[in-house]
Design an enzyme around this catalytic site. Structure first.
Site, PDB file in Angstrom:
ATOM      1  N   ASN A   1       4.896   4.096  -3.392  1.00  0.00           N
ATOM      2  CA  ASN A   1       5.189   4.129  -1.960  1.00  0.00           C
ATOM      3  C   ASN A   1       5.996   5.370  -1.569  1.00  0.00           C
ATOM      4  O   ASN A   1       5.885   5.854  -0.446  1.00  0.00           O
ATOM      5  CB  ASN A   1       5.923   2.853  -1.545  1.00  0.00           C
ATOM      6  CG  ASN A   1       5.022   1.634  -1.609  1.00  0.00           C
ATOM      7  OD1 ASN A   1       3.798   1.746  -1.561  1.00  0.00           O
ATOM      8  ND2 ASN A   1       5.607   0.450  -1.739  1.00  0.00           N
TER       9      ASN A   1
ATOM     10  N   ASP B   1      -4.775  -2.793   1.568  1.00  0.00           N
ATOM     11  CA  ASP B   1      -4.828  -4.187   1.125  1.00  0.00           C
ATOM     12  C   ASP B   1      -5.282  -5.120   2.236  1.00  0.00           C
ATOM     13  O   ASP B   1      -4.993  -4.901   3.413  1.00  0.00           O
ATOM     14  CB  ASP B   1      -3.437  -4.658   0.682  1.00  0.00           C
ATOM     15  CG  ASP B   1      -3.059  -4.103  -0.682  1.00  0.00           C
ATOM     16  OD1 ASP B   1      -3.976  -3.923  -1.491  1.00  0.00           O
ATOM     17  OD2 ASP B   1      -1.879  -3.858  -0.905  1.00  0.00           O
TER      18      ASP B   1
ATOM     19  N   ASP C   1       6.725  -6.781  -1.902  1.00  0.00           N
ATOM     20  CA  ASP C   1       5.746  -6.423  -2.925  1.00  0.00           C
ATOM     21  C   ASP C   1       5.977  -7.137  -4.250  1.00  0.00           C
ATOM     22  O   ASP C   1       5.099  -7.127  -5.117  1.00  0.00           O
ATOM     23  CB  ASP C   1       5.759  -4.909  -3.158  1.00  0.00           C
ATOM     24  CG  ASP C   1       5.053  -4.143  -2.050  1.00  0.00           C
ATOM     25  OD1 ASP C   1       4.335  -4.781  -1.268  1.00  0.00           O
ATOM     26  OD2 ASP C   1       5.221  -2.912  -1.972  1.00  0.00           O
TER      27      ASP C   1
ATOM     28  N   MET D   1       6.276 -11.538   5.810  1.00  0.00           N
ATOM     29  CA  MET D   1       5.684 -10.371   6.478  1.00  0.00           C
ATOM     30  C   MET D   1       4.173 -10.433   6.610  1.00  0.00           C
ATOM     31  O   MET D   1       3.607  -9.971   7.599  1.00  0.00           O
ATOM     32  CB  MET D   1       6.096  -9.095   5.747  1.00  0.00           C
ATOM     33  CG  MET D   1       7.592  -8.811   5.827  1.00  0.00           C
ATOM     34  SD  MET D   1       8.015  -7.186   5.170  1.00  0.00           S
ATOM     35  CE  MET D   1       9.813  -7.257   5.310  1.00  0.00           C
TER      36      MET D   1
END
Length: 434
Positions: free
Chosen positions: A23, A121, A319, A341
């Site tokens: 990321n 994703d 994550d 989320m």
């Protein structure tokens, strides 16, 4: 479509070094567009998402030299803006979620940007509003072609302003910071994301000549400059990989040392896994996880069931919730996993249930895991990886299970984990890429 064949039930042992942070790399790579000078980047992870972004930058005219397995130089002194008008650019950009972060640098340096709706994703809605509202507040004008799903942005006269973000989006904050770094005047961003990866981006921009204060907090002040220069930058180790390896060690009763983990930058990740009953020792900057036959989930002080929920930094990263969930399946005790989320990220638990795990999917956001305490082993099955993090969680489950598992659609895992099969084999895992 590739697959992994995994024969489970083997205890692993050895050392493993985490890759550079995925990321962070996606943000930093987009940042090379901010300057015509040479940028040297190290610990660049060799994974699908990063490699696709590097290819896209090359197609845009960035000169790229590979210095080694994880090191590159980039020089964006001859960007071809006409390439942004091509169908090839729109197709390539749409296949990669991180491509949205090229917009901030393009607006800052060239005053224009175009992008098709990014992919990534399938974990639920991931809206782009924070990015575009931020650009608008800086003075950019944009349009959206709903038929072709293409965004057109005009940012020729960006001016600093005050903004309060409606969500502390990491990529949204990164995009706005890069755009504001060369906008006229002062920009204040409140409710900014403050993840270590964003801190890394801001620190790199400062070395390039940007004027940013408040780094590490949710209140950033940016004084725009006319130009930025080149610099060198090294990625942090990927905290998601580190958390995945901790969960892997617990599930497989393995003795693993995670090397060079940058422990002070991991936030509450180690403590969260400790609350799952997983023992670990910090040895300088390494994390040593001993082989454990049993690990017991803590309860809250009043005796109620532990809840592990995601939150913006410095809270627990979303994550790693998939890894926490799969790790809990063989713990002693019960945990409620609350994924706030994304509403589709828990939709891989049916595979774990098929493997013998005791999980109640309460709703799209919550799952209760009743640990088996190794009284019953998971069993190998054939399954498909729906996204990066669920994919590696299923891989962890397969490595701990009795029998053979086949995991299909491993391209999703390859998007986020560098040569994961080769690295696990060095620890003793029985894993084959089909």
């Amino acid at each position: 479509m590739g697959s992994f064949r995994v024969r489970g039930g083997t205890k692993l042992q050895g050392e493993i070094t985490p890759q550079g942070a995925k990321n962070e790399a996606l943000q930093i790579l987009c940042g090379v567009l901010l300057t015509p000078e040479k940028m040297t980047l190290r610990k660049v992870p060799n994974i699908r998402d990063v490699n696709k972004l590097i290819d896209l930058l090359g197609d845009m005219g960035v000169k790229i030299t590979k210095l080694g397995p994880e090191a590159y130089t980039f020089q964006a002194d001859e960007i071809n803006l006409d390439y942004l008008e091509t169908e090839e650019f729109l197709v390539k950009a749409s296949s990669l979620r991180g491509s949205v972060m090229i917009l901030g640098p393009l607006l800052a340096r060239f005053g224009t940007g175009k992008l098709s709706k990014p992919g990534g994703d399938k974990i639920g809605r991931r809206r782009m509003d924070t990015h575009f509202v931020g650009f608008q507040k800086l003075g950019a004008k944009f349009g959206y072609d709903s038929k072709r799903e293409i965004f057109h942005i005009d940012g020729k006269n960006l001016k600093g302003t005050y903004m309060l973000l409606d969500e502390a989006s990491v990529t949204g904050t990164a995009n706005i910071v890069m755009a504001a770094s060369m906008a006229e005047g002062k920009t204040t961003i409140y409710n900014a994301a403050c993840e270590p990866y964003l801190q890394q981006l801001c620190s790199m921009l400062v070395r390039m000549g940007a004027k940013i204060t408040g780094i590490g907090s949710n209140l950033l002040h940016i004084e725009g400059v006319k130009e930025l220069g080149g610099t060198e930058h090294t990625m942090l180790p990927d905290m998601i990989e580190i958390g995945s390896f901790i969960g892997l060690a617990a599930m497989t009763e393995s003795e693993i040392t995670i090397k060079n983990a940058q422990i002070p930058r991991l936030g509450i990740i180690p403590d969260t896994f400790k609350r799952m009953g997983i023992q670990m020792e910090f040895r300088d900057d390494d994390i040593y996880i001993p082989s454990q036959k049993h690990y017991e989930i803590e309860t809250f002080i009043d005796g109620s069931i532990l809840t592990v929920a995601d939150a913006i930094w410095p809270g627990f990263t979303p994550d790693l919730l998939s890894v926490v969930l799969v790790t809990a399946t063989q713990a002693k005790g019960t945990v409620l996993v609350h994924q706030k989320m994304f509403e589709s990220r828990l939709f891989f638990v049916d595979k774990l249930i098929d493997m013998g795990a005791q999980i109640i999917l309460c709703d799209p956001h919550r799952a209760t895991v009743i640990g088996l305490d190794r009284k019953t082993s998971l069993r190998g099955i054939r399954m498909t990886s729906p996204d990066i993090r669920a994919g590696v969680s299923l891989l962890i489950a397969a490595l701990s299970a009795e029998g053979t598992s086949i995991i299909d659609n491993i391209e999703q895992i390859d998007r986020g984990y560098q040569h994961i099969d080769e690295r696990l084999r060095k620890l003793g895992a029985d894993i084959e890429r089909l």
